[in-house]
Scaffold this motif. Structure first.
Motif, PDB file in Angstrom:
ATOM      1  N   SER A   1       5.258   7.268   1.297  1.00  8.47           N
ATOM      2  CA  SER A   1       5.877   6.074   1.894  1.00  8.47           C
ATOM      3  C   SER A   1       5.073   4.838   1.483  1.00  8.47           C
ATOM      4  O   SER A   1       3.931   4.932   1.031  1.00  8.47           O
TER       5      SER A   1
ATOM      6  N   LYS B   1       0.865  -1.185   0.000  1.00 10.00           N
ATOM      7  CA  LYS B   1       0.000   0.000   0.000  1.00 10.00           C
ATOM      8  C   LYS B   1       0.891   1.220   0.000  1.00 10.00           C
ATOM      9  O   LYS B   1       1.880   1.268   0.743  1.00 10.00           O
TER      10      LYS B   1
ATOM     11  N   GLN C   1       4.142   0.669   2.487  1.00  6.63           N
ATOM     12  CA  GLN C   1       4.242  -0.481   3.382  1.00  6.63           C
ATOM     13  C   GLN C   1       4.047  -1.730   2.544  1.00  6.63           C
ATOM     14  O   GLN C   1       3.005  -1.889   1.901  1.00  6.63           O
TER      15      GLN C   1
ATOM     16  N   ALA D   1     -10.528  12.239   8.883  1.00  5.60           N
ATOM     17  CA  ALA D   1     -10.283  11.464   7.661  1.00  5.60           C
ATOM     18  C   ALA D   1      -9.154  12.097   6.838  1.00  5.60           C
ATOM     19  O   ALA D   1      -8.309  11.397   6.279  1.00  5.60           O
ATOM     20  N   ASP D   2      -9.134  13.428   6.805  1.00  3.75           N
ATOM     21  CA  ASP D   2      -8.075  14.136   6.064  1.00  3.75           C
ATOM     22  C   ASP D   2      -6.706  13.840   6.660  1.00  3.75           C
ATOM     23  O   ASP D   2      -5.755  13.516   5.947  1.00  3.75           O
ATOM     24  N   ILE D   3      -6.618  13.969   7.968  1.00  8.47           N
ATOM     25  CA  ILE D   3      -5.332  13.788   8.655  1.00  8.47           C
ATOM     26  C   ILE D   3      -4.789  12.373   8.482  1.00  8.47           C
ATOM     27  O   ILE D   3      -3.598  12.162   8.290  1.00  8.47           O
ATOM     28  N   THR D   4      -5.696  11.401   8.559  1.00  9.50           N
ATOM     29  CA  THR D   4      -5.237  10.005   8.580  1.00  9.50           C
ATOM     30  C   THR D   4      -5.189   9.388   7.193  1.00  9.50           C
ATOM     31  O   THR D   4      -4.666   8.289   7.028  1.00  9.50           O
ATOM     32  N   GLY D   5      -5.772  10.063   6.195  1.00  6.34           N
ATOM     33  CA  GLY D   5      -5.875   9.435   4.877  1.00  6.34           C
ATOM     34  C   GLY D   5      -6.849   8.273   4.879  1.00  6.34           C
ATOM     35  O   GLY D   5      -6.752   7.346   4.076  1.00  6.34           O
TER      36      GLY D   5
ATOM     37  N   GLU E   1      -9.789   6.024   4.049  1.00  3.49           N
ATOM     38  CA  GLU E   1     -10.710   5.813   2.930  1.00  3.49           C
ATOM     39  C   GLU E   1     -11.517   4.560   3.205  1.00  3.49           C
ATOM     40  O   GLU E   1     -10.997   3.592   3.736  1.00  3.49           O
TER      41      GLU E   1
ATOM     42  N   GLU F   1      -4.694  -3.255   6.767  1.00  5.56           N
ATOM     43  CA  GLU F   1      -4.688  -1.826   7.084  1.00  5.56           C
ATOM     44  C   GLU F   1      -4.005  -1.575   8.432  1.00  5.56           C
ATOM     45  O   GLU F   1      -3.306  -0.569   8.611  1.00  5.56           O
TER      46      GLU F   1
ATOM     47  N   ARG G   1       3.699   2.347   9.046  1.00  3.23           N
ATOM     48  CA  ARG G   1       3.975   3.609   8.356  1.00  3.23           C
ATOM     49  C   ARG G   1       3.203   4.831   8.843  1.00  3.23           C
ATOM     50  O   ARG G   1       3.463   5.931   8.359  1.00  3.23           O
ATOM     51  N   ARG G   2       2.235   4.670   9.761  1.00  7.25           N
ATOM     52  CA  ARG G   2       1.515   5.854  10.239  1.00  7.25           C
ATOM     53  C   ARG G   2       2.008   6.246  11.632  1.00  7.25           C
ATOM     54  O   ARG G   2       2.261   5.389  12.464  1.00  7.25           O
TER      55      ARG G   2
ATOM     56  N   LEU H   1       1.177   5.170   0.877  1.00  8.11           N
ATOM     57  CA  LEU H   1       0.510   6.205   1.677  1.00  8.11           C
ATOM     58  C   LEU H   1       0.601   7.547   0.977  1.00  8.11           C
ATOM     59  O   LEU H   1       1.417   7.737   0.078  1.00  8.11           O
ATOM     60  N   ARG H   2      -0.238   8.484   1.424  1.00  8.81           N
ATOM     61  CA  ARG H   2      -0.284   9.796   0.760  1.00  8.81           C
ATOM     62  C   ARG H   2       1.035  10.548   0.834  1.00  8.81           C
ATOM     63  O   ARG H   2       1.348  11.373  -0.003  1.00  8.81           O
TER      64      ARG H   2
ATOM     65  N   THR I   1     -12.697   2.484   1.096  1.00  5.45           N
ATOM     66  CA  THR I   1     -12.621   1.465   0.051  1.00  5.45           C
ATOM     67  C   THR I   1     -12.373   0.056   0.586  1.00  5.45           C
ATOM     68  O   THR I   1     -13.060  -0.885   0.231  1.00  5.45           O
TER      69      THR I   1
ATOM     70  N   ALA J   1     -13.307  -3.415  -4.867  1.00  7.87           N
ATOM     71  CA  ALA J   1     -12.111  -2.778  -5.398  1.00  7.87           C
ATOM     72  C   ALA J   1     -10.896  -3.425  -4.751  1.00  7.87           C
ATOM     73  O   ALA J   1     -10.942  -3.818  -3.584  1.00  7.87           O
TER      74      ALA J   1
ATOM     75  N   VAL K   1      -0.320  -1.657   7.806  1.00 10.00           N
ATOM     76  CA  VAL K   1       0.104  -0.388   7.201  1.00 10.00           C
ATOM     77  C   VAL K   1       0.180   0.704   8.278  1.00 10.00           C
ATOM     78  O   VAL K   1       1.140   1.474   8.335  1.00 10.00           O
TER      79      VAL K   1
END
Lengths: 241, 241
Positions: A70, A64, A72, B225-229, B231, B140, B147-148, A66-67, B233, A92, B143
């Protein structure tokens, strides 16, 4: 002796003996073959393809992005593994794939998989077993990144890879070809490239494992397993009791 | 209006409409019910049970315990989720479960699941879809931990939980009951209890989300949602296009 079975067949025979009808279906499932060169994306996150692949030859990885740019890496795929099996069911694809080497894949679609469930339920169970092993491997990566130190995490990953490859007839568990770059290894282990380079040197100096020139060689498998707490259970590849 | 459908039925109807025969089988699958009090282990890592459960009511979590005593929580289970589905296929369960609240479960075994595949293939696909969502959720989490940052990771986890609960009729996504302790949250996010406590305070002070007294309340879902990305999906719960 030259073993001519394809990798997925070898893997599924470790689960339980499949009958002639299952074997015929398994071959038929791998009929739609194509070649993809190294460094290409195979399935894109968010695509509505309902297509998955069996990796027949070569290496790939699922990841995946990330925005912040980076990446993972979720898992490495070796011959006999699925690519994007979940995209047969989810609307999806939830991640992307990158070919690490030139690969040969066989394309699967939802319709063909349902046919397997209807016509050869024993093969269907074997395929679900293989998918369950893949899930258990991702869980183990989560545990590694969440709770294992960088040294243990790296050794654990290389032990796991050796066992997975051995199951499909590549290497012997303690020595195997490994075409993945340090950058991919870093993104799989949630580390930086500089950090992984240092850890690989520490593992070499501790005479546990050497990863160099596309080869992994363990000096001391037992100590590696002791240090990392590596157990084969989750890979479920020992003979059924 | 009082919705009397059980949680799994609600969840599967989000996939696609099941017929009367599928619905009857789904009820029959949940026939063998039992109650388990809070704080009990349900499936033990390494056990050869070939049993899984549908969590009908209450909360649980799946985890792996490391040799040093630390614990990595793999996922939280809410009503309608499976417990230990992989142990129907793998020879030994690859992780353990802990009930967070008193729960009601329905027991599944391999034989009954195969019957579903044979008799109601449409329900089988819906169940595999639900299992695929669970896998995508674990990916997720990998990830997130890999990476977060701690702040984004925590907010992402609480957003995800809200959406999962909304799908089974609990809360509205932005406010929901949440009986998990900070210790469990820490072990799910690969953090220490002290660290998670600090991050929750930061999220509260930033007026993003408050988690207090067993309730999660978002002040600003869009910014979270903006801060964490974040989604939706990978949770695959929007209406099929």
């Amino acid at each position: 002796m030259n073993d001519t079975r394809d990798a997925l067949t070898r893997k599924l025979q470790a689960f339980k003996g499949l009958g002639p009808e299952d074997m015929a279906m398994l071959q038929d499932l791998q009929r739609l073959r194509s070649q993809i060169p190294a460094g290409k994306e195979v399935v894109y996150e968010g695509q509505h393809s309902h297509t998955a692949y069996i990796l027949r030859q070569g290496w790939a990885c699922s990841y995946k992005r990330l925005r912040d740019g980076s990446r993972q890496i979720i898992d490495i795929q070796v011959p006999g593994d699925f690519l994007g099996l979940r995209s047969l069911l989810l609307r999806a694809s939830d991640h992307s794939f990158l070919t690490i080497t030139d690969v040969e894949v066989a394309r699967l679609d939802r319709h063909r998989m349902l046919e397997v469930f209807r016509r050869t339920p024993r093969l269907a169970v074997a395929l679900m077993w293989a998918a369950s092993r893949d899930e258990a491997t991702v869980v183990e990566h989560l545990v590694s990144i969440g709770r294992r130190g960088a040294f243990e995490r790296t050794a654990h990953f290389l032990l796991e890879l050796g066992e997975r490859l051995k199951l499909v007839g590549i290497g012997n568990g303690s020595a195997y070809p490994c075409p993945i770059s340090q950058s991919i290894l870093a993104d799989a282990l949630g580390m930086t490239a500089i950090h992984i380079n240092r850890v690989l040197r520490q593992l070499r100096e501790a005479r546990i494992v050497v990863f160099r020139d596309g080869m992994v060689e363990f000096q001391d498998m037992k100590r590696a397993a002791d240090i990392t707490g590596f157990e084969l259970t989750y890979l479920d590849q020992s003979p059924e009791s």
